[in-house]
Write a protein that holds these residues in place. Structure first.
Motif, PDB file in Angstrom:
ATOM      1  N   LEU A 279       0.854  -1.179   0.000  1.00  0.00           N
ATOM      2  CA  LEU A 279       0.000   0.000   0.000  1.00  0.00           C
ATOM      3  C   LEU A 279       0.894   1.236   0.000  1.00  0.00           C
ATOM      4  O   LEU A 279       2.084   1.149   0.286  1.00  0.00           O
ATOM      5  CB  LEU A 279      -0.892   0.008   1.240  1.00  0.00           C
ATOM      6  N   THR A 297      -5.420   3.986  -1.131  1.00  0.00           N
ATOM      7  CA  THR A 297      -5.874   2.649  -1.552  1.00  0.00           C
ATOM      8  C   THR A 297      -5.772   2.425  -3.057  1.00  0.00           C
ATOM      9  O   THR A 297      -5.794   1.293  -3.520  1.00  0.00           O
ATOM     10  CB  THR A 297      -7.326   2.411  -1.106  1.00  0.00           C
ATOM     11  N   ALA A 302     -11.831   2.913  -0.693  1.00  0.00           N
ATOM     12  CA  ALA A 302     -11.439   2.981   0.713  1.00  0.00           C
ATOM     13  C   ALA A 302     -12.631   2.833   1.655  1.00  0.00           C
ATOM     14  O   ALA A 302     -12.510   2.265   2.745  1.00  0.00           O
ATOM     15  CB  ALA A 302     -10.725   4.303   0.990  1.00  0.00           C
TER      16      ALA A 302
END
Length: 376
Positions: A279, A297, A302
């Motif tokens: 991430l 994200t 998200a």
């Protein structure tokens, strides 16, 4: 695991549950005296530290309306939702606002403040307003450097939102000669929402004598006068003061340096785990707030990700605000948070990513390994 309200210790909850007492009694005055001394310790200041029944926004507004006058020229730093709010508040009260912007996720540039302040030969700038830890993006601004430029100006006040930095990282009010520092109870203080705190320098009190902005409940002169007798000008949230007293005792027992170290290691554990999970950190790694980690994200929604974690693990994460909604989620790690909490939230994020086919079991294990190394 959001940046406020934060978890509340059992001792504090028990204090909160006491039967209320009269706020004009000797018992309550003794409580105010004790909490005020501990608030000065936390702020690292000999200046007045006032307690207002209201949110952190109330403290910031109080600082602005109690020291400035209509038409005053101020600098506002804006690199997130809360910096944006102070621009709106300043304009609402008729101040002339010079805005210094930085893209959300990046810190404010101290040199821009320096340039504008040095060019103000007529000393027309009366205040610099900014957020230390920008909760909406997980960025911490270089308050130490910016405050040094404000001091050199001599006239301008520093009005600082330290809502998610006070009690999480070093904010030496006297050493940096900060004039107004605002914070809120539901963050590093480890108590429920409802109280805000404001440290005020002698320079700010002198400015208050000339202020003509409208104010009543948030007139800081009233709070200063009451504090002389360890009281409050209006009915305070008595039970929250019980809670504050207990929380500050816990903080003194832990010690400032240990509090700062704990928040820093949690920041490092989260940020390193995020990278191990493929991430992306939303903020520049050099300027991460010790209180909150914002995570980009990219290929996922998200909000759906947060919903899944809440449903499966009963862990609440914060979402993105305004144009960042659905694009980032935020993990709060300030206040009453321990190593177990950090490992738990990383495990929940890892399991969810595994289920979505975004990472391998090896990467999930690596995230926990790097987090653990930073928690030692």
């Amino acid at each position: 695991m959001i940046p406020g309200p934060t978890p509340v210790p059992e001792k504090v909850l028990q204090a909160l549950g006491r039967h209320p007492i009269g706020h004009r009694t000797k018992e309550f005055q003794e409580l105010v005296e004790s909490t005020t001394k501990n608030l000065q310790w936390l702020h690292q200041t000999q200046n007045d530290v006032l307690t207002i029944t209201g949110s952190g926004t109330a403290a910031m507004e109080a600082g602005i309306v109690s020291t400035l006058s209509r038409g005053d020229k101020v600098i506002c730093g804006e690199n997130g939702k809360f910096g944006e709010r102070w621009v709106k508040v300043a304009k609402e009260f008729g101040l002339e606002v010079i805005e210094i912007h930085s893209e959300w996720g990046t810190p404010l540039n101290p040199e821009e403040f320096k340039k504008i302040l040095e060019e103000d030969k007529k000393k027309e700038i009366k205040a610099v307003i900014l957020t230390h830890s920008e909760t909406s993006t997980g960025v911490i601004n270089d308050l130490k450097t910016i405050s040094s430029y404000i001091r050199k100006h001599n006239i301008a006040l520093s009005i600082i939102d330290c809502v998610t930095s006070l009690g999480a990282c070093n904010v030496p009010v006297d050493e940096w000669q900060l004039d107004i520092v605002a914070s809120g109870s539901q963050k590093g203080y480890m108590i429920p929402p409802g109280l805000s705190f404001i440290a005020i320098s002698q320079k700010a009190w002198k400015a208050a004598e000339k202020s003509n902005l409208p104010k009543f409940y948030l007139n800081l002169k009233s709070y200063k006068k009451s504090l002389l007798s360890n009281s409050n000008p209006y009915t305070p949230a008595v039970n929250l003061v019980f809670a504050l007293d207990e929380a500050l005792k816990m903080m003194r027992e832990e010690g400032l340096e240990n509090i700062f170290l704990r928040h820093n290691k949690h920041k490092l554990a989260m940020s390193q785990a995020v990278k191990a999970l493929n991430l992306k950190l939303f903020a520049d790694e050099k300027f991460l707030s010790p209180s909150i980690t914002a995570i980009n994200t990219e290929t996922m929604d998200a909000e759906e990700f947060r919903k899944t974690i809440k449903n499966n693990f009963d862990i609440l994460l914060a979402g993105g605000q305004d144009h960042l909604k659905g694009k980032i989620f935020r993990v709060g790690h300030l206040g009453y948070v321990n190593d177990r909490d950090i490992i738990t939230v990383i495990s929940a994020i890892s399991k969810t990513l595994l289920d979505l086919g975004k990472i391998t079991t090896k990467e999930a294990g690596e995230a926990l390994l790097v987090a653990s190394k930073n928690l030692k």
